[in-house]
Design a protein around this motif. Structure first.
Motif, short mmCIF file in Angstrom:
data_model
loop_
_atom_site.label_atom_id
_atom_site.label_comp_id
_atom_site.label_asym_id
_atom_site.label_seq_id
_atom_site.Cartn_x
_atom_site.Cartn_y
_atom_site.Cartn_z
N TYR A 128 -0.01 -5.71 7.98
CA TYR A 128 -1.40 -6.16 8.06
C TYR A 128 -1.53 -7.63 7.63
CZ TYR A 128 -2.77 -1.41 9.13
OH TYR A 128 -2.91 -0.19 9.73
N ARG A 129 -0.82 -8.02 6.61
CA ARG A 129 -0.88 -9.43 6.16
C ARG A 129 -0.35 -10.38 7.23
NH1 ARG A 129 -0.39 -10.14 -0.20
NH2 ARG A 129 -0.85 -8.03 -0.89
N VAL A 130 0.76 -10.03 7.85
CA VAL A 130 1.34 -10.86 8.90
C VAL A 130 0.38 -10.98 10.09
CG1 VAL A 130 3.15 -10.86 10.69
CG2 VAL A 130 3.77 -10.57 8.31
N ASN A 131 -0.42 -9.95 10.30
CA ASN A 131 -1.32 -9.92 11.44
C ASN A 131 -2.76 -10.34 11.11
OD1 ASN A 131 0.04 -8.84 14.02
ND2 ASN A 131 0.91 -7.61 12.37
N GLY A 132 -2.92 -11.09 10.02
CA GLY A 132 -4.20 -11.74 9.75
C GLY A 132 -5.14 -11.07 8.78
N PHE A 133 -4.74 -9.96 8.18
CA PHE A 133 -5.57 -9.31 7.17
C PHE A 133 -5.27 -9.91 5.81
CE2 PHE A 133 -6.13 -6.28 10.48
CZ PHE A 133 -7.22 -5.48 10.16
N ASP A 134 -6.27 -9.93 4.96
CA ASP A 134 -6.09 -10.35 3.57
C ASP A 134 -6.07 -9.12 2.69
OD1 ASP A 134 -6.21 -13.18 4.08
OD2 ASP A 134 -8.38 -12.97 4.32
N PHE A 135 -5.20 -9.14 1.68
CA PHE A 135 -5.18 -8.04 0.72
C PHE A 135 -6.46 -8.11 -0.10
CE2 PHE A 135 -4.23 -6.20 -3.43
CZ PHE A 135 -3.80 -4.94 -3.05
N ASP A 136 -7.16 -6.98 -0.19
CA ASP A 136 -8.41 -6.92 -0.95
C ASP A 136 -8.64 -5.46 -1.33
OD1 ASP A 136 -10.98 -6.80 -1.95
OD2 ASP A 136 -11.87 -7.99 -0.34
N ASP A 137 -8.32 -5.15 -2.57
CA ASP A 137 -8.51 -3.78 -3.04
C ASP A 137 -9.69 -3.67 -4.01
OD1 ASP A 137 -7.43 -4.96 -5.27
OD2 ASP A 137 -5.87 -3.45 -5.57
N SER A 138 -10.67 -4.55 -3.82
CA SER A 138 -11.84 -4.54 -4.70
C SER A 138 -12.71 -3.31 -4.50
CB SER A 138 -12.66 -5.82 -4.52
OG SER A 138 -13.11 -5.93 -3.18
N SER A 140 -12.52 0.87 -3.58
CA SER A 140 -11.52 1.94 -3.67
C SER A 140 -11.03 2.43 -2.31
CB SER A 140 -12.06 3.12 -4.47
OG SER A 140 -13.18 3.68 -3.82
N GLU A 141 -11.85 2.31 -1.27
CA GLU A 141 -11.47 2.81 0.05
C GLU A 141 -10.85 1.73 0.95
OE1 GLU A 141 -15.37 1.01 0.16
OE2 GLU A 141 -14.70 2.66 -1.08
N THR A 142 -10.57 0.57 0.40
CA THR A 142 -10.06 -0.54 1.21
C THR A 142 -8.91 -1.24 0.50
OG1 THR A 142 -12.23 -0.91 2.19
CG2 THR A 142 -10.71 -2.76 2.26
N THR A 143 -7.90 -1.62 1.26
CA THR A 143 -6.82 -2.45 0.71
C THR A 143 -6.70 -3.78 1.45
OG1 THR A 143 -5.16 -1.37 2.11
CG2 THR A 143 -5.44 -0.51 -0.14
N HIS A 144 -7.20 -3.83 2.69
CA HIS A 144 -7.05 -5.04 3.49
C HIS A 144 -8.32 -5.29 4.31
CE1 HIS A 144 -2.97 -3.82 2.57
NE2 HIS A 144 -2.61 -5.07 2.77
N VAL A 145 -8.66 -6.56 4.46
CA VAL A 145 -9.86 -6.96 5.19
C VAL A 145 -9.51 -8.14 6.11
CG1 VAL A 145 -12.19 -7.93 4.95
CG2 VAL A 145 -11.37 -6.28 3.27
N MET A 146 -10.08 -8.12 7.31
CA MET A 146 -9.97 -9.27 8.19
C MET A 146 -11.38 -9.74 8.54
SD MET A 146 -8.54 -9.64 12.12
CE MET A 146 -6.78 -9.77 11.76
N ASN A 147 -11.61 -11.02 8.30
CA ASN A 147 -12.87 -11.64 8.69
C ASN A 147 -12.76 -11.93 10.19
OD1 ASN A 147 -14.94 -13.42 9.33
ND2 ASN A 147 -14.82 -14.50 7.37
N LEU A 148 -13.65 -11.35 10.98
CA LEU A 148 -13.59 -11.50 12.43
C LEU A 148 -14.39 -12.69 12.94
CD1 LEU A 148 -14.02 -7.74 13.39
CD2 LEU A 148 -11.90 -9.08 13.40
N GLN A 149 -15.06 -13.39 12.03
CA GLN A 149 -15.91 -14.50 12.45
C GLN A 149 -15.25 -15.86 12.25
OE1 GLN A 149 -18.90 -13.67 14.03
NE2 GLN A 149 -17.78 -11.75 13.83
N LYS A 150 -13.98 -15.89 11.92
CA LYS A 150 -13.26 -17.17 11.72
C LYS A 150 -13.14 -17.94 13.00
CE LYS A 150 -10.44 -15.69 7.83
NZ LYS A 150 -9.12 -15.45 7.32
#
Length: 150
Positions: A128-138, A140-150
């Protein structure tokens, strides 16, 4: 390796038995849930912005599947959730997963501002990191987030 990405309009017309069996052997039940939820109508990827895609190899065998739903963990309908994402072991590190993820995120940009996913696997984390997601475990149900508006 050459792959084709297809949007899945009716999961019940596809044979993903091999993927389901392999995923269960690896200890994952989410593809069984995909089949069950689709069959009983719980999740057919039919809400605005939602979609299910598969990857076929040159022999037309389905080697990966995954989709996007409106996030059940957010009241914001502009937040998407990557769901039921699985790549057959023999197709990993061959570009199938990246092609599938790109199709899903490209589709999602027209409907959502961000897409989230949760994984407990270090290999999936790296993918996921290689493919543009950022690690974000803030959350409990999420570990990775991608901003689609970049």
């Amino acid at each position: 390796m050459k792959f084709t990405v297809d949007r899945v309009d009716d999961l019940q017309k596809l044979d993903i038995t091999k993927l389901v069996e392999e995923s269960e052997t690896e200890g994952y039940r989410f593809l069984s849930r995909l089949v069950d939820d689709y069959k009983d109508g719980t999740n057919t990827f039919n809400q605005p912005g939602e979609a299910l895609f598969c990857i076929r190899d040159k022999g037309e065998n389905i080697v990966a599947i995954g989709g996007v739903n409106q996030s059940p963990f957010s009241e914001d309908n502009k937040v998407a959730r990557l769901q039921r994402f699985y790549v057959e072991a023999d197709a990993r590190r061959q570009g199938a997963g990246s092609a599938l993820l790109k199709e899903i995120t490209d589709h999602s940009r027209d409907y959502f501002n961000e897409i989230t996913v949760r994984t407990e696997s270090s290999k999936a984390d790296a993918f996921y990191r290689v493919n543009g997601f950022d690690f974000d475990d803030s959350a409990s149900e999420t570990t990775h987030v991608m901003n689609l508006q970049k």
